[in-house]
Scaffold this active site. Structure first.
Site, PDB file in Angstrom:
ATOM      1  N   LYS A  13       0.822  -1.211   0.000  1.00 48.46           N
ATOM      2  CA  LYS A  13       0.000   0.000   0.000  1.00 48.46           C
ATOM      3  C   LYS A  13       0.858   1.263   0.000  1.00 48.46           C
ATOM      4  CE  LYS A  13      -2.245  -0.813   3.821  1.00 48.46           C
ATOM      5  NZ  LYS A  13      -1.707  -2.110   4.273  1.00 48.46           N
ATOM      6  N   ARG A  88      -9.410   0.644   9.338  1.00 46.37           N
ATOM      7  CA  ARG A  88      -8.862  -0.672   9.630  1.00 46.37           C
ATOM      8  C   ARG A  88      -9.841  -1.590  10.345  1.00 46.37           C
ATOM      9  NH1 ARG A  88      -3.232   0.198   9.194  1.00 46.37           N
ATOM     10  NH2 ARG A  88      -2.010  -1.652   9.660  1.00 46.37           N
ATOM     11  N   ARG A 127      11.748  -6.320   4.797  1.00 44.44           N
ATOM     12  CA  ARG A 127      11.628  -4.940   5.279  1.00 44.44           C
ATOM     13  C   ARG A 127      12.216  -4.802   6.680  1.00 44.44           C
ATOM     14  NH1 ARG A 127       5.751  -2.163   5.332  1.00 44.44           N
ATOM     15  NH2 ARG A 127       5.514  -3.010   7.415  1.00 44.44           N
ATOM     16  N   ARG A 133      11.878  -1.858  11.367  1.00 45.45           N
ATOM     17  CA  ARG A 133      10.644  -1.508  12.069  1.00 45.45           C
ATOM     18  C   ARG A 133      10.417  -2.488  13.202  1.00 45.45           C
ATOM     19  NH1 ARG A 133       5.450  -0.011   8.473  1.00 45.45           N
ATOM     20  NH2 ARG A 133       4.448  -1.334  10.028  1.00 45.45           N
ATOM     21  N   ARG A 144      -0.193  -9.440  13.126  1.00 42.48           N
ATOM     22  CA  ARG A 144      -0.815  -8.352  12.362  1.00 42.48           C
ATOM     23  C   ARG A 144      -1.683  -8.917  11.242  1.00 42.48           C
ATOM     24  NH1 ARG A 144       4.436  -5.636  11.000  1.00 42.48           N
ATOM     25  NH2 ARG A 144       3.272  -4.383   9.489  1.00 42.48           N
TER      26      ARG A 144
HETATM   27  P1  ADP Z   1       1.074  -2.207   8.089  1.00 43.15           P
HETATM   28  O1  ADP Z   1      -0.060  -1.927   7.160  1.00 43.15           O
HETATM   29  O2  ADP Z   1       2.288  -2.728   7.373  1.00 43.15           O
HETATM   30  O3  ADP Z   1       0.695  -3.023   9.282  1.00 43.15           O
HETATM   31  P2  ADP Z   1       1.010   0.506   9.098  1.00 43.15           P
HETATM   32  O4  ADP Z   1       2.143   1.455   9.023  1.00 43.15           O
HETATM   33  O5  ADP Z   1      -0.197   0.815   8.296  1.00 43.15           O
HETATM   34  O6  ADP Z   1       1.634  -0.877   8.656  1.00 43.15           O
HETATM   35  O7  ADP Z   1       0.546   0.270  10.613  1.00 43.15           O
HETATM   36  C1  ADP Z   1       1.446  -0.068  11.620  1.00 43.15           C
HETATM   37  C2  ADP Z   1       0.722  -0.132  12.967  1.00 43.15           C
HETATM   38  O8  ADP Z   1       0.160   1.161  13.264  1.00 43.15           O
HETATM   39  C3  ADP Z   1      -0.470  -1.085  13.027  1.00 43.15           C
HETATM   40  O9  ADP Z   1      -0.085  -2.411  13.319  1.00 43.15           O
HETATM   41  C4  ADP Z   1      -1.288  -0.444  14.173  1.00 43.15           C
HETATM   42  O10 ADP Z   1      -0.753  -0.731  15.427  1.00 43.15           O
HETATM   43  C5  ADP Z   1      -1.099   1.047  13.925  1.00 43.15           C
HETATM   44  N1  ADP Z   1      -2.160   1.609  13.059  1.00 43.15           N
HETATM   45  C6  ADP Z   1      -2.007   2.136  11.805  1.00 43.15           C
HETATM   46  N2  ADP Z   1      -3.178   2.558  11.309  1.00 43.15           N
HETATM   47  C7  ADP Z   1      -4.109   2.291  12.255  1.00 43.15           C
HETATM   48  C8  ADP Z   1      -5.514   2.451  12.352  1.00 43.15           C
HETATM   49  N3  ADP Z   1      -6.229   2.986  11.338  1.00 43.15           N
HETATM   50  N4  ADP Z   1      -6.129   2.052  13.493  1.00 43.15           N
HETATM   51  C9  ADP Z   1      -5.468   1.515  14.496  1.00 43.15           C
HETATM   52  N5  ADP Z   1      -4.138   1.299  14.487  1.00 43.15           N
HETATM   53  C10 ADP Z   1      -3.461   1.684  13.385  1.00 43.15           C
END
Ligand code: ADP
Length: 185
Positions: A13, A88, A127, A133, A144
């Site tokens: 994404k 999400r 990654r 990360r 996740r």
């Molecule tokens: P990925 O899609 O690779 O898991 P992101 O950078 O989108 O990575 O998200 C990393 C973390 O940030 C998630 O595992 C969560 O803990 C938090 N996070 C991101 N967006 C949201 C959201 N919309 N609601 C709740 N937690 C979020």
């Protein structure tokens, strides 16, 4: 143009949003990036979010909505945006609809990148070694993915029911996938 980009962690994404924003002249809004910036800045919100993120759980809906609302209040979103990592879960999808109706805006397309789990675990291991990360260890990645299947997959159906969804094969070269996304719009 206002887009929602959906797909499991590691589905590309962020990579695709970075390309699309230039092609479409819109801004890229990643709630993950907003949260990591809050953690790095040591804000109160960042302190609360960090442990949750490191465990691979979702940060509370209220906190993330607050971040998003602040971001959508900035002037550079006028020409449109790509939401990456939001909504999400179904509660966030409904909160987004409520926020957008207050702002008199609507989503044009929801694009879901489809990538199978083994490919994702391999990509995120890569990654982890490149970017370090703290939530990219294999066990947290698996968690996740589980959270995605339970909480985020219903959001794909939510946009499908609204007639806004396109599913895109997320395996191929970055350029190929980018073209598929453009074609789907
Ligand atoms: P990925 O899609 O690779 O898991 P992101 O950078 O989108 O990575 O998200 C990393 C973390 O940030 C998630 O595992 C969560 O803990 C938090 N996070 C991101 N967006 C949201 C959201 N919309 N609601 C709740 N937690 C979020």
């Amino acid at each position: 143009m206002r887009l929602v980009l959906l797909g499991p962690p590691g589905s590309g994404k962020g990579t695709q949003a970075a390309l699309l924003k230039d092609r479409l002249n819109v801004v890229h809004i990643s709630t993950g990036d907003l949260l990591r910036a809050a953690v790095a800045a040591g804000t109160e919100l960042g302190k609360i979010a960090k442990a949750t993120m490191d465990a691979g759980e979702l940060v509370s809906d209220d906190l993330v909505l607050q971040l998003l609302e602040d971001r959508l209040g900035q002037p550079d979103v006028a020409n449109g945006y790509i939401l990456d990592g939001y909504p999400r879960n179904l509660a966030q999808a409904k909160a987004l609809d409520a926020l957008l109706s207050r702002l008199e805006q609507n989503i044009d397309h929801a694009l879901a990148l489809i990538v199978d789990e083994e490919q994702i675990v391999a990509r995120l291991a890569q990654r982890a070694s490149e970017q370090g990360r703290t939530d990219d260890s294999e066990s947290v990645v698996r968690h996740r993915l589980h959270v995605y299947a339970e909480q985020t997959a219903p959001v794909v159906d939510y946009y499908e029911a609204k007639g806004l969804l396109a599913r895109i094969d997320g395996v191929g070269s970055i350029e190929e996938i980018n073209q598929r996304l453009m074609d789907a719009m």
